[in-house]
Design an enzyme around this catalytic site. Structure first.
Site, PDB file in Angstrom:
ATOM      1  CG  ASP A   8      -2.204   8.575 -24.834  1.00 60.85           C
ATOM      2  OD1 ASP A   8      -2.462   7.632 -24.075  1.00 60.85           O
ATOM      3  OD2 ASP A   8      -1.669   8.417 -25.940  1.00 60.85           O
ATOM      4  CG  ASP A   9      -2.604   5.945 -21.295  1.00 59.19           C
ATOM      5  OD1 ASP A   9      -3.461   5.566 -22.109  1.00 59.19           O
ATOM      6  OD2 ASP A   9      -1.508   5.392 -21.160  1.00 59.19           O
ATOM      7  CB  CYS A  26      -3.452   3.685 -27.752  1.00 63.48           C
ATOM      8  SG  CYS A  26      -2.646   4.018 -26.181  1.00 63.48           S
ATOM      9  NE  ARG A  57      -4.769   7.136 -29.665  1.00 60.13           N
ATOM     10  CZ  ARG A  57      -4.528   8.302 -29.051  1.00 60.13           C
ATOM     11  NH1 ARG A  57      -4.619   9.425 -29.740  1.00 60.13           N
ATOM     12  NH2 ARG A  57      -4.192   8.329 -27.780  1.00 60.13           N
ATOM     13  CE  LYS A  74      -0.932   6.992 -28.837  1.00 60.30           C
ATOM     14  NZ  LYS A  74      -1.034   6.482 -27.456  1.00 60.30           N
ATOM     15  CG  HIS A  76      -1.028   4.326 -31.633  1.00 60.15           C
ATOM     16  ND1 HIS A  76      -1.025   4.088 -30.280  1.00 60.15           N
ATOM     17  CD2 HIS A  76      -0.349   3.281 -32.187  1.00 60.15           C
ATOM     18  CE1 HIS A  76      -0.379   2.974 -30.011  1.00 60.15           C
ATOM     19  NE2 HIS A  76       0.052   2.467 -31.158  1.00 60.15           N
ATOM     20  CB  SER A 117       2.400   4.927 -27.681  1.00 62.46           C
ATOM     21  OG  SER A 117       1.006   4.734 -27.754  1.00 62.46           O
ATOM     22  CG  HIS A 144       1.215   6.456 -23.440  1.00 67.15           C
ATOM     23  ND1 HIS A 144       2.386   5.765 -23.208  1.00 67.15           N
ATOM     24  CD2 HIS A 144       0.337   5.549 -23.963  1.00 67.15           C
ATOM     25  CE1 HIS A 144       2.223   4.500 -23.572  1.00 67.15           C
ATOM     26  NE2 HIS A 144       0.989   4.338 -24.025  1.00 67.15           N
ATOM     27  CG  ASP A 178      -6.206   7.209 -25.152  1.00 69.28           C
ATOM     28  OD1 ASP A 178      -6.214   7.499 -23.936  1.00 69.28           O
ATOM     29  OD2 ASP A 178      -5.219   6.688 -25.717  1.00 69.28           O
ATOM     30  CG  ASN A 179      -6.885   4.228 -22.944  1.00 66.27           C
ATOM     31  OD1 ASN A 179      -6.440   4.069 -24.081  1.00 66.27           O
ATOM     32  ND2 ASN A 179      -6.106   4.591 -21.932  1.00 66.27           N
ATOM     33  CE  LYS A 223      -3.126   1.896 -22.415  1.00 64.42           C
ATOM     34  NZ  LYS A 223      -2.015   2.788 -22.777  1.00 64.42           N
TER      35      LYS A 223
END
Length: 424
Positions: free
Chosen positions: A7-8, A47, A51, A100, A102, A125, A189, A241-242, A273
């Site tokens: 994540d991130d 996010c 996904r 996660k 989301h 998140s 994140h 994810d990004n 992001k």
């Protein structure tokens, strides 16, 4: 089948992608033993839509998820969507979502209602609590459809996700069941948390500690596969994810727990992001399958997270739902080095606006350089200028015209808006 979704985590956050101080020996090893992709894209710079793209193999705008879903939002992945978990479940796979989610946090939208036999993790998140988000809904740790912990001990989340994943692998192998593990970490994140064993461990500070614990987690999963004797029969893909959340809003700093430097890096790439610069969407990606994928291979060709559904479904003998074709492509032959990437173009969409398109070489980005400025088309040669420093639109009007036509066709087909029609 194992997908590890960070994540991130930015393009430049891993050792194998050039970070000078953060150590990631486990992911570096997997890259050395497998395939490292340097032209791989998330489905969105945010996010939830990212996904959705992974689990459906389709651009998130087609799924109706445009931005990160808040705790009170009743939107989520629609029941009529066909997920990768459902495709594999139909083929007899045991499926687990850990980490996660989301993609919807109300009944009808949970992982166990979209093809996963089990779920252990957070519904959204880890910052979606006061003081960072204006919500009265508690952040809870779930098992399947029931909350089991509140408040959540976030310091041990990465470790507990990992232990749950290892147990799932071991029990699946013991039961002689094919399995799909979707391990979607809550970190990196913000707010950042790591277990006590990793506090102060990294030369990269708190953020480095978090990345190094994630690297440990990836190593634990790999070692579990090897110990169970199934490493050579398991496709593993690690990505993010990004891009990194390098430009956080002021609300994130209200309590002093989060600092502006609690974020990763896009390395040499521009942006982060929530942007459609390369740093917002181009992410680290490693494919590992001992004995099947060539060791030490690196490719700059175009790939996307939406490719994972058709690729994995193809390995399992499944197909797309007949009424909703994939946007992703089966990339197994490319990963094996037998063919070039089948991807010819990639559309930069955020939230529901087509802001740009890339073919194998060129990227067209339509934007306003200033909030009240005129809309302009900028063209970048990503082969010679992956850093997006030099706009060469004036020198290539034919390419600009061709790519703008591609954007129009995609908008008409997907229901997205064009940048010229957007309010911002």
């Amino acid at each position: 089948m194992v997908i590890i979704f960070l994540d991130d985590v930015g393009y430049g956050d891993l050792g194998t992608y050039g970070h000078p101080t953060i150590r990631t020996p486990h992911m570096d090893r997997m890259a050395a033993e497998g395939v490292k992709l340097t032209g791989f894209y998330a489905a969105s710079p945010s996010c939830s839509p990212s996904r959705a793209g992974l689990l459906t193999g389709r651009y998130p705008v087609r799924v109706g998820i445009f931005w990160a879903l808040g705790p009170e939002e009743e939107n989520g992945i629609p029941a009529e969507e066909w997920t990768l978990a459902e495709a594999l479940q139909e083929r007899g796979y045991r499926t687990a979502a850990i980490g996660k989610w989301h993609l919807g946090s109300w009944p009808g939208l949970l992982p166990t209602e979209h093809g996963f036999d089990s779920f252990y993790g957070l519904l959204y998140s880890n910052d979606m609590i006061r003081p960072w988000v204006n919500t009265d809904r508690p952040l809870e740790l779930y098992r399947d459809t029931e909350p089991i912990e509140h408040p959540v001990d976030q310091a041990t989340l990465t470790r507990r996700y990992t232990e749950e994943s290892v147990r799932f692998i071991e029990s699946s192998v013991a039961g002689d069941e094919p399995f799909f593990l979707y391990l979607a970490h809550s970190m990196a994140h913000v707010p950042l948390y790591r277990s006590p064993e990793f506090e102060g461990r990294s030369a990269g500070g708190k953020y480095g500690d978090v990345i190094e614990e994630l690297d440990w987690s990836v190593g634990q999963v790999r070692q579990a596969l090897e110990a169970a004797g199934v490493a050579e029969n398991t496709f593993v893909f690690v990505t993010s994810d990004n891009g990194p959340w390098a430009e956080m809003p002021d609300r994130m700093f209200s309590e002093g727990h989060i600092q502006p430097w609690d974020a990763g890096t896009s390395g040499p790439l521009r942006g982060s992001k929530a942007s459609t610069w390369e740093g917002g969407l181009r992410v680290p990606a490693i494919a590992w399958w001992p004995g099947r994928l060539p060791a030490g291979r690196s490719s700059p060709e175009l790939g996307t997270v939406m490719d994972l559904f058709p690729t994995i479904a193809g390995l399992a003998g499944s197909v797309a739902a007949p009424d909703r074709p994939f946007d992703g492509r089966d990339i197994m032959a490319w990963l094996e080095g037998a063919e070039a990437s089948p991807n010819e173009r990639y559309f930069y969409v955020y939230p529901d606006v087509v802001r740009g398109v890339r073919d194998r070489r060129w990227k067209l980005l339509v934007r306003r350089p200033a909030p009240e400025g005129e809309l302009r088309a900028e063209l970048y040669d990503l082969e010679s200028d992956p850093y997006e420093r030099f706009d060469v639109a004036d020198a290539h009007p034919d390419i600009v015209k061709r790519l703008r036509a591609e954007m129009t066709r995609f908008a008409e087909d997907s229901g997205a808006r064009l940048e010229s029609d957007a309010d911002d």
